[in-house]
Design a protein around this motif. Structure first.
Motif, PDB file in Angstrom:
ATOM      1  N   HIS A  40      24.298  26.074  18.614  1.00 41.14           N
ATOM      2  CA  HIS A  40      23.382  25.476  19.583  1.00 41.14           C
ATOM      3  C   HIS A  40      23.948  24.149  20.085  1.00 41.14           C
ATOM      4  CE1 HIS A  40      19.874  25.036  21.868  1.00 41.14           C
ATOM      5  NE2 HIS A  40      19.048  25.725  21.097  1.00 41.14           N
ATOM      6  N   LYS A  42      22.512  21.998  21.951  1.00 40.79           N
ATOM      7  CA  LYS A  42      21.524  20.930  22.066  1.00 40.79           C
ATOM      8  C   LYS A  42      21.694  19.867  20.995  1.00 40.79           C
ATOM      9  CE  LYS A  42      17.154  21.760  20.415  1.00 40.79           C
ATOM     10  NZ  LYS A  42      17.019  21.280  19.022  1.00 40.79           N
ATOM     11  N   MET A 162      14.736  37.060  20.822  1.00 42.11           N
ATOM     12  CA  MET A 162      14.989  35.884  19.999  1.00 42.11           C
ATOM     13  C   MET A 162      13.650  35.365  19.481  1.00 42.11           C
ATOM     14  SD  MET A 162      15.568  32.490  22.311  1.00 42.11           S
ATOM     15  CE  MET A 162      14.672  31.485  21.118  1.00 42.11           C
ATOM     16  N   TYR A 164      12.411  31.737  17.241  1.00 41.92           N
ATOM     17  CA  TYR A 164      12.865  30.547  16.508  1.00 41.92           C
ATOM     18  C   TYR A 164      11.835  30.139  15.454  1.00 41.92           C
ATOM     19  CZ  TYR A 164      14.149  25.735  15.529  1.00 41.92           C
ATOM     20  OH  TYR A 164      14.467  24.580  14.898  1.00 41.92           O
ATOM     21  N   MET A 169      11.889  25.399   8.790  1.00 38.88           N
ATOM     22  CA  MET A 169      13.175  24.779   8.428  1.00 38.88           C
ATOM     23  C   MET A 169      13.055  23.869   7.208  1.00 38.88           C
ATOM     24  SD  MET A 169      15.586  25.773  10.496  1.00 38.88           S
ATOM     25  CE  MET A 169      15.256  27.151  11.590  1.00 38.88           C
ATOM     26  N   GLY A 203      17.027  31.548  13.939  1.00 38.69           N
ATOM     27  CA  GLY A 203      17.577  30.729  12.879  1.00 38.69           C
ATOM     28  C   GLY A 203      18.075  29.376  13.307  1.00 38.69           C
ATOM     29  N   GLY A 204      18.347  28.570  12.281  1.00 36.70           N
ATOM     30  CA  GLY A 204      18.856  27.227  12.501  1.00 36.70           C
ATOM     31  C   GLY A 204      19.513  26.744  11.229  1.00 36.70           C
ATOM     32  N   GLY A 206      18.474  24.824   8.835  1.00 33.42           N
ATOM     33  CA  GLY A 206      17.667  24.860   7.615  1.00 33.42           C
ATOM     34  C   GLY A 206      17.504  26.247   7.039  1.00 33.42           C
ATOM     35  N   ALA A 221      22.248  28.086  14.860  1.00 35.92           N
ATOM     36  CA  ALA A 221      22.257  26.735  14.264  1.00 35.92           C
ATOM     37  C   ALA A 221      23.031  25.718  15.096  1.00 35.92           C
ATOM     38  CB  ALA A 221      22.859  26.807  12.872  1.00 35.92           C
ATOM     39  N   GLY A 222      22.572  24.466  15.054  1.00 33.72           N
ATOM     40  CA  GLY A 222      23.227  23.391  15.794  1.00 33.72           C
ATOM     41  C   GLY A 222      23.489  22.141  14.969  1.00 33.72           C
ATOM     42  N   SER A 223      22.466  21.687  14.247  1.00 36.78           N
ATOM     43  CA  SER A 223      22.562  20.405  13.534  1.00 36.78           C
ATOM     44  C   SER A 223      23.627  20.381  12.447  1.00 36.78           C
ATOM     45  CB  SER A 223      21.215  20.058  12.879  1.00 36.78           C
ATOM     46  OG  SER A 223      20.207  19.967  13.835  1.00 36.78           O
ATOM     47  N   TYR A 231      17.744  16.801   7.472  1.00 33.89           N
ATOM     48  CA  TYR A 231      18.335  18.001   6.892  1.00 33.89           C
ATOM     49  C   TYR A 231      19.028  17.715   5.560  1.00 33.89           C
ATOM     50  CZ  TYR A 231      17.535  21.744  10.289  1.00 33.89           C
ATOM     51  OH  TYR A 231      16.974  22.736  11.053  1.00 33.89           O
TER      52      TYR A 231
HETATM   53  C1  PLP Z   1      15.522  27.688  19.997  1.00 35.24           C
HETATM   54  C2  PLP Z   1      16.225  26.984  18.888  1.00 35.24           C
HETATM   55  N1  PLP Z   1      17.096  27.670  18.154  1.00 35.24           N
HETATM   56  C3  PLP Z   1      17.744  27.111  17.126  1.00 35.24           C
HETATM   57  C4  PLP Z   1      17.538  25.780  16.788  1.00 35.24           C
HETATM   58  C5  PLP Z   1      18.242  25.316  15.549  1.00 35.24           C
HETATM   59  O1  PLP Z   1      18.682  24.068  15.481  1.00 35.24           O
HETATM   60  P1  PLP Z   1      19.073  23.369  14.115  1.00 35.24           P
HETATM   61  O2  PLP Z   1      20.366  23.937  13.700  1.00 35.24           O
HETATM   62  O3  PLP Z   1      19.176  21.987  14.567  1.00 35.24           O
HETATM   63  O4  PLP Z   1      18.024  23.620  13.121  1.00 35.24           O
HETATM   64  C6  PLP Z   1      16.626  25.012  17.528  1.00 35.24           C
HETATM   65  C7  PLP Z   1      16.358  23.620  17.182  1.00 35.24           C
HETATM   66  O5  PLP Z   1      15.426  22.979  17.576  1.00 35.24           O
HETATM   67  C8  PLP Z   1      15.953  25.635  18.606  1.00 35.24           C
HETATM   68  O6  PLP Z   1      15.053  24.970  19.345  1.00 35.24           O
END
Ligand code: PLP
Length: 342
Positions: A40, A42, A162, A164, A169, A203-204, A206, A221-223, A231
């Protein structure tokens, strides 16, 4: 002149520890190789960082804003973008349709209105966004199939679903979190059956290790790449790789003040951390720190620099124009945070 050490940086300055970043990307890519991870953007909003993720084998990306997709495509990073968010603005949708002439752009939709807006703008590829328990976007699982049928009548290709599970998390306890994720993904599995298509995305960070037995075939996942104190509470195998460097600008008997505050830190997950200090409070341009009782850091003087660990990485990144890549105190390079905006 490019600063060579962190002591030469004007503060507040965003730092990325290159070795820690590479370690995080390696750990995640071993667990979720190639298209099993749709990183991700973002969380970092940086095409250079996304490019590094692609060097670890990930060519498909998740984005939260049209700007992120447009910027990624312009930088030539990745060829397959999922906008995991709803968009109704016709200008932004048209801009995405333009990108879709040379790359795969898949848009999340959760209503007939978002389906029609996508079709009208000339977009061709969608995913049905399903509510799996987070009170945010996403259609009720039982209605997902119907929306997919409607999208097909609008000549859209429906590639799957999808969902979320952001509300899960931070559930305390690995087993409890796993159980709740499994329950939530049953909702997504039901929708996937009704919708059809090849993608089941969720998923993400967490929940990165809780999907072995769920229905999903890609993790968003992004963070994990940069991490934050929020986290860090989960004891995940990812290290803090991002810091905001501050300068001590004032010192009193019992506290000191650095030039990093609300305007350079995402604060919705609480105060940041600084090793050796308790954070008393943050204000617009300042954080006031009290040395911990057993700290060895109390000999800090005005003019010294300290690293602040953000509590929430995503909004922190979007407050900075540039990140300095560091190894120890050596500045190796700088990367623009070029995917900011909408
Ligand atoms: C749609 C979506 N998918 C995945 C994520 C996962 O992000 P992270 O890895 O930061 O938990 C997010 C975070 O807000 C999200 O909004």
């Amino acid at each position: 002149m490019q600063p060579r050490t962190t002591s030469q940086l004007a503060t507040p300055a965003l730092l990325i520890d290159l070795d820690a970043l590479n370690g995080n990307l390696r750990t995640m890519s071993l667990r979720h190789p190639g298209t099993k991870l749709r990183p991700h953007t973002k969380a970092h909003k940086c095409t250079n960082l996304a490019n590094l993720q692609s060097q670890y084998g990930h060519k498909t990306f998740t984005c939260a804003t049209p700007r992120e997709i447009i910027g990624m495509a312009a930088a030539g990073v990745g060829q397959d973008y999922l906008l995991a968010n709803e968009v109704v603005d016709p200008n932004r949708l048209s801009a995405l349709a333009k990108v879709s002439q040379s790359a795969r752009v898949t848009l999340a939709v959760d209503s007939e209105t978002t389906v029609m807006a996508a079709a009208r703008a000339g977009l061709r590829d969608v995913l049905i966004d399903v509510n799996v328990g987070l009170p945010r976007c996403g259609i009720a699982p039982a209605l997902a199939g119907q929306l997919a049928d409607f999208a097909r009548t609008q000549k859209l290709n429906v590639h799957g679903v999808m969902g979320y599970e952001g509300h899960l998390m931070m559930i305390d306890g690995h087993e409890k979190r796993k159980q709740r994720v499994a329950e939530s993904m049953q909702l997504l599995a039901r929708a996937a059956q009704d919708v059809g298509g090849e993608i089941i995305s969720a998923g993400g960070t967490g929940t990165f290790d809780l999907h072995d037995e769920t229905c999903i075939n890609e993790l968003q996942a992004g963070s994990y790449a940069l991490m934050d104190t929020h986290y860090a509470k989960l004891n995940l195998p990812f290290d803090q790789s991002c810091f905001v460097l501050g300068t001590v600008i004032s010192k009193s008997t019992d506290w000191l003040v650095i030039d990093v505050g609300l305007k350079s830190l995402g604060m919705d997950h609480g105060n940041p951390s600084v090793q050796g200090f308790d954070v008393m409070f943050c204000s617009d341009e300042h954080t006031t720190l009290a040395p911990k009782k057993d700290s060895v850091n109390i000999n800090v003087s005005v003019g010294d620099k300290l690293r602040v660990i953000p509590a929430h990485i995503d909004p922190t990144m979007s407050m900075h124009e540039l990140a300095f890549l560091v190894r120890g105190d050596e500045v190796i390079d700088s990367w623009p945070i070029d995917l900011r905006g909408w």
